[in-house]
Design a protein around this motif. Sequence first.
Motif, PDB file in Angstrom:
ATOM      1  N   GLN A 370       0.875  -1.177   0.000  1.00 39.07           N
ATOM      2  CA  GLN A 370       0.000   0.000   0.000  1.00 39.07           C
ATOM      3  C   GLN A 370       0.910   1.224   0.000  1.00 39.07           C
ATOM      4  O   GLN A 370       1.973   1.212   0.629  1.00 39.07           O
ATOM      5  CB  GLN A 370      -0.894   0.020   1.239  1.00 39.07           C
ATOM      6  CG  GLN A 370      -1.815  -1.192   1.346  1.00 39.07           C
ATOM      7  CD  GLN A 370      -2.489  -1.267   2.700  1.00 39.07           C
ATOM      8  OE1 GLN A 370      -1.945  -0.832   3.702  1.00 39.07           O
ATOM      9  NE2 GLN A 370      -3.694  -1.831   2.727  1.00 39.07           N
ATOM     10  N   TYR A 371       0.512   2.268  -0.710  1.00 42.52           N
ATOM     11  CA  TYR A 371       1.396   3.425  -0.819  1.00 42.52           C
ATOM     12  C   TYR A 371       0.575   4.691  -1.009  1.00 42.52           C
ATOM     13  O   TYR A 371      -0.535   4.679  -1.538  1.00 42.52           O
ATOM     14  CB  TYR A 371       2.374   3.279  -1.989  1.00 42.52           C
ATOM     15  CG  TYR A 371       1.942   2.298  -3.047  1.00 42.52           C
ATOM     16  CD1 TYR A 371       0.827   2.559  -3.852  1.00 42.52           C
ATOM     17  CD2 TYR A 371       2.609   1.107  -3.221  1.00 42.52           C
ATOM     18  CE1 TYR A 371       0.419   1.657  -4.801  1.00 42.52           C
ATOM     19  CE2 TYR A 371       2.205   0.191  -4.183  1.00 42.52           C
ATOM     20  CZ  TYR A 371       1.114   0.470  -4.960  1.00 42.52           C
ATOM     21  OH  TYR A 371       0.697  -0.435  -5.910  1.00 42.52           O
ATOM     22  N   GLU A 372       1.141   5.801  -0.532  1.00 42.85           N
ATOM     23  CA  GLU A 372       0.512   7.110  -0.659  1.00 42.85           C
ATOM     24  C   GLU A 372       1.584   8.162  -0.888  1.00 42.85           C
ATOM     25  O   GLU A 372       2.394   8.404   0.017  1.00 42.85           O
ATOM     26  CB  GLU A 372      -0.267   7.465   0.609  1.00 42.85           C
ATOM     27  CG  GLU A 372      -0.858   8.866   0.543  1.00 42.85           C
ATOM     28  CD  GLU A 372      -1.206   9.436   1.910  1.00 42.85           C
ATOM     29  OE1 GLU A 372      -1.328  10.663   2.008  1.00 42.85           O
ATOM     30  OE2 GLU A 372      -1.331   8.660   2.861  1.00 42.85           O
ATOM     31  N   PRO A 373       1.664   8.768  -2.042  1.00 39.12           N
ATOM     32  CA  PRO A 373       0.930   8.461  -3.274  1.00 39.12           C
ATOM     33  C   PRO A 373       1.547   7.239  -3.964  1.00 39.12           C
ATOM     34  O   PRO A 373       2.629   6.800  -3.580  1.00 39.12           O
ATOM     35  CB  PRO A 373       1.140   9.732  -4.103  1.00 39.12           C
ATOM     36  CG  PRO A 373       2.493  10.205  -3.685  1.00 39.12           C
ATOM     37  CD  PRO A 373       2.573   9.920  -2.205  1.00 39.12           C
ATOM     38  N   PRO A 374       0.889   6.702  -4.991  1.00 40.34           N
ATOM     39  CA  PRO A 374       1.414   5.510  -5.665  1.00 40.34           C
ATOM     40  C   PRO A 374       2.632   5.828  -6.522  1.00 40.34           C
ATOM     41  O   PRO A 374       2.809   6.958  -6.973  1.00 40.34           O
ATOM     42  CB  PRO A 374       0.239   5.059  -6.544  1.00 40.34           C
ATOM     43  CG  PRO A 374      -0.515   6.309  -6.808  1.00 40.34           C
ATOM     44  CD  PRO A 374      -0.403   7.132  -5.558  1.00 40.34           C
ATOM     45  N   PRO A 375       3.486   4.843  -6.761  1.00 36.75           N
ATOM     46  CA  PRO A 375       4.635   5.055  -7.653  1.00 36.75           C
ATOM     47  C   PRO A 375       4.195   5.121  -9.112  1.00 36.75           C
ATOM     48  O   PRO A 375       3.117   4.631  -9.468  1.00 36.75           O
ATOM     49  CB  PRO A 375       5.510   3.828  -7.394  1.00 36.75           C
ATOM     50  CG  PRO A 375       4.543   2.764  -6.995  1.00 36.75           C
ATOM     51  CD  PRO A 375       3.460   3.471  -6.229  1.00 36.75           C
ATOM     52  N   ARG A 376       5.053   5.723  -9.931  1.00 36.87           N
ATOM     53  CA  ARG A 376       4.798   5.674 -11.380  1.00 36.87           C
ATOM     54  C   ARG A 376       4.857   4.236 -11.867  1.00 36.87           C
ATOM     55  O   ARG A 376       4.023   3.794 -12.668  1.00 36.87           O
ATOM     56  CB  ARG A 376       5.860   6.478 -12.140  1.00 36.87           C
ATOM     57  CG  ARG A 376       5.928   7.954 -11.864  1.00 36.87           C
ATOM     58  CD  ARG A 376       6.931   8.595 -12.813  1.00 36.87           C
ATOM     59  NE  ARG A 376       8.139   7.789 -12.973  1.00 36.87           N
ATOM     60  CZ  ARG A 376       9.008   7.899 -13.983  1.00 36.87           C
ATOM     61  NH1 ARG A 376       8.789   8.776 -14.950  1.00 36.87           N
ATOM     62  NH2 ARG A 376      10.085   7.150 -14.041  1.00 36.87           N
ATOM     63  N   GLN A 377       5.850   3.493 -11.384  1.00 29.92           N
ATOM     64  CA  GLN A 377       6.024   2.098 -11.785  1.00 29.92           C
ATOM     65  C   GLN A 377       6.354   1.270 -10.546  1.00 29.92           C
ATOM     66  O   GLN A 377       7.109   1.710  -9.675  1.00 29.92           O
ATOM     67  CB  GLN A 377       7.164   1.952 -12.802  1.00 29.92           C
ATOM     68  CG  GLN A 377       6.918   2.610 -14.141  1.00 29.92           C
ATOM     69  CD  GLN A 377       8.084   2.375 -15.091  1.00 29.92           C
ATOM     70  OE1 GLN A 377       9.210   2.121 -14.670  1.00 29.92           O
ATOM     71  NE2 GLN A 377       7.810   2.448 -16.381  1.00 29.92           N
ATOM     72  N   LEU A 378       5.774   0.083 -10.488  1.00 27.77           N
ATOM     73  CA  LEU A 378       6.101  -0.880  -9.444  1.00 27.77           C
ATOM     74  C   LEU A 378       6.606  -2.144 -10.116  1.00 27.77           C
ATOM     75  O   LEU A 378       5.897  -2.751 -10.926  1.00 27.77           O
ATOM     76  CB  LEU A 378       4.865  -1.196  -8.595  1.00 27.77           C
ATOM     77  CG  LEU A 378       5.029  -2.310  -7.549  1.00 27.77           C
ATOM     78  CD1 LEU A 378       6.089  -1.943  -6.519  1.00 27.77           C
ATOM     79  CD2 LEU A 378       3.690  -2.616  -6.872  1.00 27.77           C
ATOM     80  N   ARG A 379       7.815  -2.535  -9.818  1.00 31.09           N
ATOM     81  CA  ARG A 379       8.420  -3.733 -10.399  1.00 31.09           C
ATOM     82  C   ARG A 379       8.799  -4.676  -9.260  1.00 31.09           C
ATOM     83  O   ARG A 379       9.572  -4.315  -8.376  1.00 31.09           O
ATOM     84  CB  ARG A 379       9.665  -3.374 -11.215  1.00 31.09           C
ATOM     85  CG  ARG A 379       9.384  -2.430 -12.378  1.00 31.09           C
ATOM     86  CD  ARG A 379       8.658  -3.165 -13.499  1.00 31.09           C
ATOM     87  NE  ARG A 379       8.446  -2.316 -14.668  1.00 31.09           N
ATOM     88  CZ  ARG A 379       7.301  -1.737 -14.976  1.00 31.09           C
ATOM     89  NH1 ARG A 379       6.266  -1.907 -14.164  1.00 31.09           N
ATOM     90  NH2 ARG A 379       7.173  -0.997 -16.044  1.00 31.09           N
TER      91      ARG A 379
END
Length: 535
Positions: A370-379
């Motif tokens: 969970q993240y705030e704000p979300p990343p551009r890319q999650l790998r």
Amino acid sequence: MHPMVALSPSFARHALWSLMVLVTVGCGAGDDRAAPPATEAQATSAAAPSVEYDLHEWGLVSAVVGAGDVWVHTQGGAERTRRVLHGGGGGASPGLGEPLFHTGIGKPVLYVHLPEGRSAASFRLAVRLRGGRMLEHWPPGELTDDAQQLTWQVEATRGPCRGEYPARDSEACHTADGYCELAEVGAYETAEAACVRVGEQRAGVLFYRGEGPAVLPVRVDADDAGALSVRLRDEAAPPGVLLRVERSAHDRRATRVARFAPPASGSALAVPAWDSAAPLPLDAAAGEAVLAEQLSALGMTGAERDAFLNAWRDDLFGPAPVNADIADGGHGVLGDLGLASAPPGTLAPVAHALLYFLPAEAAQEQLPLQYEPPPRQLRRALLVRVNLQPSPLAGVADQVRHGGEGTDVASLGPTPLRSDRAGAVLRLDSSRTTATGALPVEVVVRVLRRRAGPLARCAGMESAEGVLRLRLAVHAGAVRSATARAEPGSTFSAAARRCAESSARGWAFPTVPGAVAIDAYFLASPAPAAAPSGR
């Protein structure tokens, strides 16, 4: 070596984050799954100012069978017995329903990347082990009371930094299972990732380790001849490549690897025994090349790919030959990365394994971020290692977990391992340890350091203090005899000495010509008080 969304930076978004965490932790009887990661469109729709960053993660999900998860039966009335290696969870008997695994989550590390033109980013990141527990993490973050969820408030800045990590004898390394990966994490930093700060602590990576139950996408059956039946769960996304590995404990040149394409969803793949005519086995180098290719395809950078392989090469494919390891100062038997003890059974090296990378959907289902704000890319590159040789005896899996690396069913009988894990702290005195013969003392010290943790959990060791001398006679890599003696003034009971001798007779060392005599000295002190759960 038991497992076991998106939000943004203003006051309103922090309130939303807090509400989501409360809902996630509090709804014990409801759906415990995190919402899927935000789409790129959702990420860009957040109010200004925008925060741009990418997250890359690699780690090992090591699956072993727990008590009650193995069902021995005959199939179709035939006399040939099959083992359902990983089953249970949904039917009336083990082996039916969803494939239920007990997993150890080893060394997941996360790298933060900032795009060109961005010098900093601030975000909140949480990882949850559904039904499991966090065992260690760095930098220090916020743990829920049940230790299932870890949260960091991260400040990332452009440019690499050398993190400050605890030593293996520090309080931070006194973990619930007696094993510490934290002391080696600095070896996996890269020059291309951003520097991260949580509170006053900075690091080159974010790190966590845990254990717990998991529903993984692949089920494996094996017969006594070594043939496998691999079935993909209905509706599950297929992994990219399957590798079957027969690992040599002494020299990776003797390791065998077979590569297979995954079966279609809901269907089964027949994998023949090693002695069949096809396919011809690959060597460890070829198997490592397959993993390197998969890591790159999953979005890891070259440095991150190499860090993963350096972290897990020996455990997956076997150690380098002794002479080669000495020559290149490598990451095998001599590479001392600060391990305080042997890995627990879930993370310990195994002789026969099935490897595959967890598809993205399954990764988010089992280890939701969970993240705030979300990343551009999650790998994410999470390698699943399925142990193909669990014990069919009820309760043995837990004993193997407490026994540490190298423990097998045969060694459990004469070695009464305690389940409370509250024994003495046992450390190798490398300055006094000696070895005669062709096996270098540096190699001996490396092996013995990884045995100290399991040895401390011997029955009778809980009240030990002082110095224990362990004399070993080794031939062809096996311990032929072991004698334990307490030095004057030391308190080691007869039961503790017998247990130490029995445990040592199950140890293995690299094979060298001729006999090797080892005198090892272990220092015992009382176990420290348990660390606070929120560390």
